[in-house]
Design an enzyme around this catalytic site. Structure first.
Site, PDB file in Angstrom:
ATOM      1  N   GLU A  25       0.953  -1.391  -0.036  1.00  0.00           N
ATOM      2  CA  GLU A  25       0.086  -0.117  -0.163  1.00  0.00           C
ATOM      3  C   GLU A  25       0.802   1.241   0.095  1.00  0.00           C
ATOM      4  OE1 GLU A  25      -2.610  -0.457   3.313  1.00  0.00           O
ATOM      5  OE2 GLU A  25      -3.941  -1.745   2.171  1.00  0.00           O
ATOM      6  N   GLU A  85      -9.926  -5.464   9.279  1.00  0.00           N
ATOM      7  CA  GLU A  85      -9.070  -4.322   9.402  1.00  0.00           C
ATOM      8  C   GLU A  85      -8.067  -4.813   8.279  1.00  0.00           C
ATOM      9  OE1 GLU A  85      -7.237  -0.951  10.688  1.00  0.00           O
ATOM     10  OE2 GLU A  85      -9.024  -1.799  11.060  1.00  0.00           O
ATOM     11  N   ASN A 122      -6.709   1.066  -5.226  1.00  0.00           N
ATOM     12  CA  ASN A 122      -6.615  -0.588  -5.468  1.00  0.00           C
ATOM     13  C   ASN A 122      -7.528  -1.195  -6.156  1.00  0.00           C
ATOM     14  OD1 ASN A 122      -5.907  -3.105  -4.700  1.00  0.00           O
ATOM     15  ND2 ASN A 122      -5.638  -3.050  -2.554  1.00  0.00           N
ATOM     16  N   TYR A 129     -13.564  -7.659  -4.468  1.00  0.00           N
ATOM     17  CA  TYR A 129     -14.650  -7.558  -3.546  1.00  0.00           C
ATOM     18  C   TYR A 129     -16.229  -7.216  -4.176  1.00  0.00           C
ATOM     19  CZ  TYR A 129     -11.017  -6.611  -0.314  1.00  0.00           C
ATOM     20  OH  TYR A 129      -9.830  -6.515   0.655  1.00  0.00           O
TER      21      TYR A 129
END
Length: 146
Positions: A25, A85, A122, A129
């Site tokens: 990231e 998380e 991302n 997702y």
């Protein structure tokens, strides 16, 4: 593949996965965790979060990924849920269904919602997702007070 709850012996791998996620990231400079403190919060007398470990199917128990999560509660629904998380699968193990297995295991742990945040850039994760049927929550902006 195997998905299992993490144990204290997994602590070093969990911290390594957190650092690898931060690198992915472009946030490595933000990682200031102390492994012993993380261990206390995950495996101490009053844990505040839990981890699922995904092991590769290589027969050696290689840690391929993790889902770090904690319980939530919706006052409007009057029901518990899960905040995810971190979900991270090491690059060498991606595309084998480990991320899906981690999410399906979390899904089996709650009758209500699982929520998480994803970075705007991302795209691979966003596509993953959305393929599951997950959608962004419209009208909400995430705040942080430190």
């Amino acid at each position: 593949m195997t998905v299992r709850p993490a144990v204290a012996d997994d602590l070093s791998e969990i911290c390594a996965l957190i650092r690898e996620l931060a690198e992915y990231e472009s946030m490595s400079d933000d990682v200031v965790l102390d492994e012993a403190v993380v261990g206390t919060h995950l495996f101490g007398a009053s844990p505040v979060a839990s981890v699922l470990i995904a092991e590769a199917d290589d027969g050696d128990g290689t840690v391929a990924g993790m889902a770090l999560w904690y319980p939530t509660f919706s006052t409007f629904l009057g029901r518990p849920g899960i905040w995810l998380e971190d979900l991270f699968v090491r690059p060498a193990h991606r595309g084998r269904g480990l991320g899906l297995a981690l999410l399906q295991t979390l899904r089996s742990m709650t009758d209500d919602r699982i929520e998480w945040a994803v970075l705007d850039w991302n795209e691979p994760s966003i596509r993953f997702y959305e393929a599951l049927g997950a959608r962004p929550v419209e009208g909400w902006t995430r705040y942080r007070w430190t």
